[in-house]
Design a protein around this motif. Structure first.
Motif, PDB file in Angstrom:
ATOM      1  N   ASN A 412       0.825  -1.210   0.000  1.00  0.00           N
ATOM      2  CA  ASN A 412       0.000   0.000   0.000  1.00  0.00           C
ATOM      3  C   ASN A 412       0.858   1.258   0.000  1.00  0.00           C
ATOM      4  N   ALA A 413       1.946   1.226   0.768  1.00  0.00           N
ATOM      5  CA  ALA A 413       2.849   2.379   0.813  1.00  0.00           C
ATOM      6  C   ALA A 413       3.485   2.615  -0.557  1.00  0.00           C
ATOM      7  N   VAL A 414       3.905   1.540  -1.215  1.00  0.00           N
ATOM      8  CA  VAL A 414       4.531   1.667  -2.532  1.00  0.00           C
ATOM      9  C   VAL A 414       3.505   2.128  -3.569  1.00  0.00           C
ATOM     10  N   LEU A 415       2.306   1.556  -3.528  1.00  0.00           N
ATOM     11  CA  LEU A 415       1.243   1.958  -4.449  1.00  0.00           C
ATOM     12  C   LEU A 415       0.913   3.445  -4.280  1.00  0.00           C
ATOM     13  N   SER A 416       0.849   3.890  -3.036  1.00  0.00           N
ATOM     14  CA  SER A 416       0.559   5.298  -2.764  1.00  0.00           C
ATOM     15  C   SER A 416       1.655   6.202  -3.323  1.00  0.00           C
ATOM     16  N   ALA A 417       2.923   5.759  -3.198  1.00  0.00           N
ATOM     17  CA  ALA A 417       4.043   6.545  -3.734  1.00  0.00           C
ATOM     18  C   ALA A 417       3.947   6.647  -5.249  1.00  0.00           C
ATOM     19  N   CYS A 418       3.600   5.553  -5.895  1.00  0.00           N
ATOM     20  CA  CYS A 418       3.417   5.572  -7.356  1.00  0.00           C
ATOM     21  C   CYS A 418       2.313   6.545  -7.744  1.00  0.00           C
ATOM     22  N   ALA A 419       1.211   6.514  -6.998  1.00  0.00           N
ATOM     23  CA  ALA A 419       0.086   7.395  -7.295  1.00  0.00           C
ATOM     24  C   ALA A 419       0.480   8.860  -7.128  1.00  0.00           C
ATOM     25  N   LYS A 420       1.252   9.151  -6.077  1.00  0.00           N
ATOM     26  CA  LYS A 420       1.682  10.531  -5.846  1.00  0.00           C
ATOM     27  C   LYS A 420       2.647  11.002  -6.931  1.00  0.00           C
ATOM     28  N   ALA A 421       3.368  10.053  -7.532  1.00  0.00           N
ATOM     29  CA  ALA A 421       4.290  10.390  -8.613  1.00  0.00           C
ATOM     30  C   ALA A 421       3.581  10.427  -9.966  1.00  0.00           C
ATOM     31  N   ASP A 422       2.248  10.200  -9.953  1.00  0.00           N
ATOM     32  CA  ASP A 422       1.452  10.176 -11.189  1.00  0.00           C
ATOM     33  C   ASP A 422       1.964   9.120 -12.170  1.00  0.00           C
ATOM     34  N   ASP A 423       2.498   8.033 -11.647  1.00  0.00           N
ATOM     35  CA  ASP A 423       3.014   6.955 -12.494  1.00  0.00           C
ATOM     36  C   ASP A 423       2.074   5.754 -12.362  1.00  0.00           C
ATOM     37  N   SER A 447      -8.707   1.777  -2.385  1.00  0.00           N
ATOM     38  CA  SER A 447      -8.924   3.222  -2.263  1.00  0.00           C
ATOM     39  C   SER A 447      -7.810   3.999  -2.960  1.00  0.00           C
ATOM     40  N   ILE A 448      -6.559   3.556  -2.785  1.00  0.00           N
ATOM     41  CA  ILE A 448      -5.414   4.218  -3.435  1.00  0.00           C
ATOM     42  C   ILE A 448      -5.553   4.156  -4.956  1.00  0.00           C
ATOM     43  N   LEU A 449      -5.885   2.968  -5.458  1.00  0.00           N
ATOM     44  CA  LEU A 449      -6.010   2.782  -6.902  1.00  0.00           C
ATOM     45  C   LEU A 449      -7.163   3.602  -7.474  1.00  0.00           C
ATOM     46  N   VAL A 450      -8.302   3.563  -6.798  1.00  0.00           N
ATOM     47  CA  VAL A 450      -9.480   4.296  -7.291  1.00  0.00           C
ATOM     48  C   VAL A 450      -9.207   5.789  -7.342  1.00  0.00           C
ATOM     49  N   GLU A 451      -8.593   6.323  -6.292  1.00  0.00           N
ATOM     50  CA  GLU A 451      -8.303   7.760  -6.267  1.00  0.00           C
ATOM     51  C   GLU A 451      -7.346   8.152  -7.392  1.00  0.00           C
ATOM     52  N   ALA A 452      -6.356   7.300  -7.662  1.00  0.00           N
ATOM     53  CA  ALA A 452      -5.397   7.588  -8.742  1.00  0.00           C
ATOM     54  C   ALA A 452      -6.096   7.597 -10.095  1.00  0.00           C
ATOM     55  N   TYR A 453      -6.987   6.635 -10.324  1.00  0.00           N
ATOM     56  CA  TYR A 453      -7.718   6.578 -11.592  1.00  0.00           C
ATOM     57  C   TYR A 453      -8.737   7.716 -11.699  1.00  0.00           C
ATOM     58  N   LYS A 454      -9.352   8.046 -10.569  1.00  0.00           N
ATOM     59  CA  LYS A 454     -10.340   9.128 -10.573  1.00  0.00           C
ATOM     60  C   LYS A 454      -9.685  10.453 -10.954  1.00  0.00           C
ATOM     61  N   LYS A 455      -8.468  10.647 -10.478  1.00  0.00           N
ATOM     62  CA  LYS A 455      -7.725  11.869 -10.786  1.00  0.00           C
ATOM     63  C   LYS A 455      -7.499  12.022 -12.286  1.00  0.00           C
ATOM     64  N   GLU A 456      -7.343  10.890 -12.983  1.00  0.00           N
ATOM     65  CA  GLU A 456      -7.104  10.910 -14.428  1.00  0.00           C
ATOM     66  C   GLU A 456      -8.383  10.669 -15.235  1.00  0.00           C
ATOM     67  N   GLY A 457      -9.524  10.553 -14.533  1.00  0.00           N
ATOM     68  CA  GLY A 457     -10.792  10.354 -15.219  1.00  0.00           C
ATOM     69  C   GLY A 457     -10.929   9.004 -15.882  1.00  0.00           C
ATOM     70  N   MET A 458     -10.277   7.988 -15.328  1.00  0.00           N
ATOM     71  CA  MET A 458     -10.285   6.655 -15.938  1.00  0.00           C
ATOM     72  C   MET A 458     -11.398   5.814 -15.309  1.00  0.00           C
ATOM     73  N   SER A 459     -12.641   6.109 -15.706  1.00  0.00           N
ATOM     74  CA  SER A 459     -13.810   5.471 -15.097  1.00  0.00           C
ATOM     75  C   SER A 459     -13.884   3.979 -15.405  1.00  0.00           C
ATOM     76  N   ASP A 460     -13.367   3.562 -16.559  1.00  0.00           N
ATOM     77  CA  ASP A 460     -13.407   2.141 -16.892  1.00  0.00           C
ATOM     78  C   ASP A 460     -12.536   1.333 -15.933  1.00  0.00           C
ATOM     79  N   LYS A 461     -11.375   1.877 -15.585  1.00  0.00           N
ATOM     80  CA  LYS A 461     -10.485   1.209 -14.632  1.00  0.00           C
ATOM     81  C   LYS A 461     -11.159   1.100 -13.257  1.00  0.00           C
ATOM     82  N   ILE A 462     -11.857   2.172 -12.873  1.00  0.00           N
ATOM     83  CA  ILE A 462     -12.536   2.173 -11.581  1.00  0.00           C
ATOM     84  C   ILE A 462     -13.623   1.108 -11.557  1.00  0.00           C
TER      85      ILE A 462
END
Length: 478
Positions: A412-423, A447-462
Motif C-alpha cells: 500500500n505504501a509503494v502503491l501510494s508513492a506511485c500514485a503521488k508520482a502520477d506513475d 482506495s489508493i487505486l481508485v483515487e489515482a484513476y479518478k484523478k485521471e478520469g479513468m472510469s473504466d479502470k474504476i
C-alpha cells in the motif's frame, strides 16, 4: 519551507513525573532538542514535477538489490529425493514445514504438508494441525482452514475445544461472524469441545471490531449461563472495541466493572488501550488525564506506554513533548525500541520532513535497532510526501536487503508513492506483483487505486476495480 530557528522550552520535563502536563494548544512551531535531532523541524514541500522519476521496470518490482530467491517448492522434493534414509526425510520435510509456518508462508506450508502426508513415516499430529490452522487464520484463509480441519477429522484426530477455537478464530479474522457462530453452535453439543473463555473472547473481539455491539451483551449473558467468567483479556478486548467506536460511556462502564471485580482487575494492557484510544483520535488532553488516573491507581508505565505517548504527540506535531518523553525514558533506563523510532520516523514522514526522518533512521540503525515493515513503510511515505521519489526506490531496495516482509501495508505504501508520482503504469505493475505474491489487497489498496484513476478520469479502470473487489469479497465468504 524554511527551518524554524526558535527553540521550545521543555518545561514538560518537570511535570511529567509522576503525571502528564496540561496541553498547550498555542505553542509555536516546535524544535526537537539537540540531544536527539540536531536540525530544526522542517517540512519539505512536495514536488509538483510530473517528470519520470524512475526507469521503466525499475520501480519497485525488479531491482538490482533483491531478496535472496528461495527454491521453488518443486525443488524441495528433488532435494528430499536425494536423501537415503527415512530419518533424513523426516528432518528435512518437518524443518521445511516449521520454517514456512514461522515465516507465515501459508501456501508453501500447505504444499510441504501435503508432501509430508505422502511419506511412509507420516503420523497425523494435533499440534501440526493447530499450527497450520492458526497460520491460515492469521493469513485470512478461513476456507482453507475449514478444509484442513475437515481433513484432520477424516484422518482420525478428535477435535478439541482448542482446535475448534482456532477454526472459529480464522473466520473471525476475516470478519465472517455468522460462520464463526456456526462453529460455536457445533461445539456446544460436544462434551469434549465445550467453548471456553478463549472461544468467547475471540468472538467478542470479532463483534466489537465489526461494530456488532448488539451481540456483545448476548455473549456476556451466554457466558454467565455457562458459568464462564470473563477475564482481564476479555474485558480489555471489549474495552478497546468500545473505545475505537467512540462509545466512551460503555468503555467507562466496563472499566468501572473491572475495578470492582477482583477476577479481572485492570492491568498495564488496560492502561495502554485507554491511552491508545484517545491518542489515536488526537484527544491529547483526555489521554493525559487518563494517564494521571492510572498512575493514581498505582499502575506503572512500561516501554509500550511511552511509545503510545510518543506516537500521539508525533501525530499532533507536538515535538517538544515527544522529545521530552524520550528523554524521560532514557532517564528511567527504559530502552528505545523499534516502535519508539518508528513513531518518530512516522511523525516526520507525515509532513514530508525527509531530513529529520533520515537522521532518526540513521540513529536507529546506529543503536542496533532492527527496522521492520512499518519502518520502511514510513520511509516510503515520507519520501513520497517530500516528492523525493528516487529515494522511494532506494527504500524498496533497502527492504529487500533487510528481508523485510512485503505485506499488504508495504505494498500500500509503494502503491501510494506511485500514485503521488502520477506513475499509473508502475502502480499497476506493483499491484500485479502484490497479487502474484499472494498478498491480499485490502480496502486501503483499492482506495489508493481508485483515487489515482479518478484523478485521471479513468472510469473504466474504476469499474473493473469495483468488480474485482466485489468478487474478492464474495470469494472470501464462500
Amino acid at each position: 519551507m524554511a527551518a524554524s530557528s526558535s527553540s521550545m522550552s521543555l518545561s514538560f520535563s518537570s511535570s511529567f513525573l509522576p503525571s502528564l502536563p496540561h496541553t498547550n494548544t498555542k505553542t509555536k512551531t516546535p524544535q526537537l532538542k539537540q540531544a536527539f535531532i540536531h536540525s530544526a523541524y522542517s517540512a519539505s514541500a512536495p514536488s509538483t514535477s510530473r517528470k519520470k522519476h524512475w526507469k521503466q521496470g525499475e520501480f519497485p518490482g525488479i531491482t538490482e538489490v533483491s531478496a535472496p530467491k528461495r527454491s521453488p517448492i518443486k525443488n524441495i522434493k528433488k532435494k528430499l529425493d536425494r536423501k537415503e534414509k527415512a530419518t533424513a526425510w523426516v528432518s528435512t520435510v518437518t524443518e521445511t514445514l516449521s520454517d514456512s509456518i514461522l515465516k507465515k508462508q501459508w501456501l508453501q506450508a500447505l504444499q510441504v504438508f501435503e508432501m509430508l502426508k505422502q511419506q511412509p513415516f507420516y503420523q497425523p499430529k494435533e499440534g501440526t494441525y493447530m499450527k497450520l490452522l492458526v497460520l491460515l487464520g492469521k493469513s485470512n484463509q478461513p476456507q482453507r482452514a475449514q478444509e484442513l480441519f475437515d481433513e484432520m477429522v477424516e484422518e482420525g484426530i478428535e477435535p478439541t475445544s482448542e482446535l475448534y477455537t482456532a477454526l472459529l478464530a480464522a473466520y473471525c479474522r476475516s470478519n465472517l461472524i455468522d460462520e464463526a457462530f456456526s462453529i460455536l453452535n457445533k461445539m456446544k453439543p460436544l462434551p469434549l469441545c465445550q467453548p471456553d473463555v478463549f472461544t468467547y473472547s475471540t468472538l467478542l473481539k470479532a463483534c466489537v471490531d465489526a461494530s456488532r455491539f448488539e451481540i456483545v451483551d448476548a455473549l456476556y449473558n451466554e457466558m454467565n449461563e455457562r458459568l464462564i467468567t470473563p477475564n482481564t483479556v476479555t474485558q480489555n478486548i471489549v474495552l478497546s472495541g468500545y473505545g475505537k467506536a467512540g462509545m466512551y460511556d460503555q468503555m467507562e462502564k466496563v472499566l468501572s466493572g473491572m475495578l470492582q471485580n477482583s477476577d479481572c482487575k485492570p492491568d498495564i494492557w488496560t492502561m495502554n488501550i485507554i491511552l491508545s484510544v484517545f491518542g489515536n483520535k488526537g484527544q491529547i488532553e483526555m489521554m493525559e488525564r487518563w494517564y494521571e488516573k492510572f498512575r493514581n491507581f498505582g499502575m506503572q508505565p512500561e516501554t509500550r506506554t511511552f511509545n503510545i505517548l510518543i506516537g500521539a504527540y508525533g501525530k499532533k506535531r507536538m515535538y517538544d513533548k515527544m522529545s521530552t518523553v524520550m528523554e524521560y525514558m532514557r532517564k528511567l533506563q527504559f530502552p528505545w525500541t523499534t516502535s519508539t523510532y518508528n513513531n518518530v520516523i512516522e511523525a516526520f514522514a507525515e509532513v514530508g520532513d525527509a531530513k529529520n526522518m533520515e537522521y532518526t533512521f540513521d540513529q536507529m540503525r546506529a543503536e542496533g535497532m532492527k527496522a521492520d515493515t512499518k519502518t520502511l513503510c514510513c520511509l516510503i511515505n515520507g519520501y513520497a510526501n517530500a516528492g523525493l521519489f528516487h529515494k522511494v526506490i532506494s527504500s524498496v531496495q533497502l527492504a529487500a536487503k533487510f528481508e523485510i516482509a512485503e505485506n499488504t501495508s508495504f505494498y500500500n505504501a509503494v502503491l501510494s508513492a506511485c500514485a503521488k508520482a502520477d506513475d499509473l503504469m508502475e502502480m499497476e505493475r506493483v499491484f500485479k506483483r502484490m497479487k502474484d505474491n499472494q498478498c491480499q489487497p485490502d480496502s486501503r489498496t483499492y482506495s489508493i487505486l481508485v483515487e489515482a484513476y479518478k484523478k485521471e478520469g479513468m472510469s473504466d479502470k474504476i469499474y473493473f476495480l469495483d468488480q474485482e473487489q466485489q468478487d474478492l469479497t464474495v470469494h472470501e465468504s464462500l
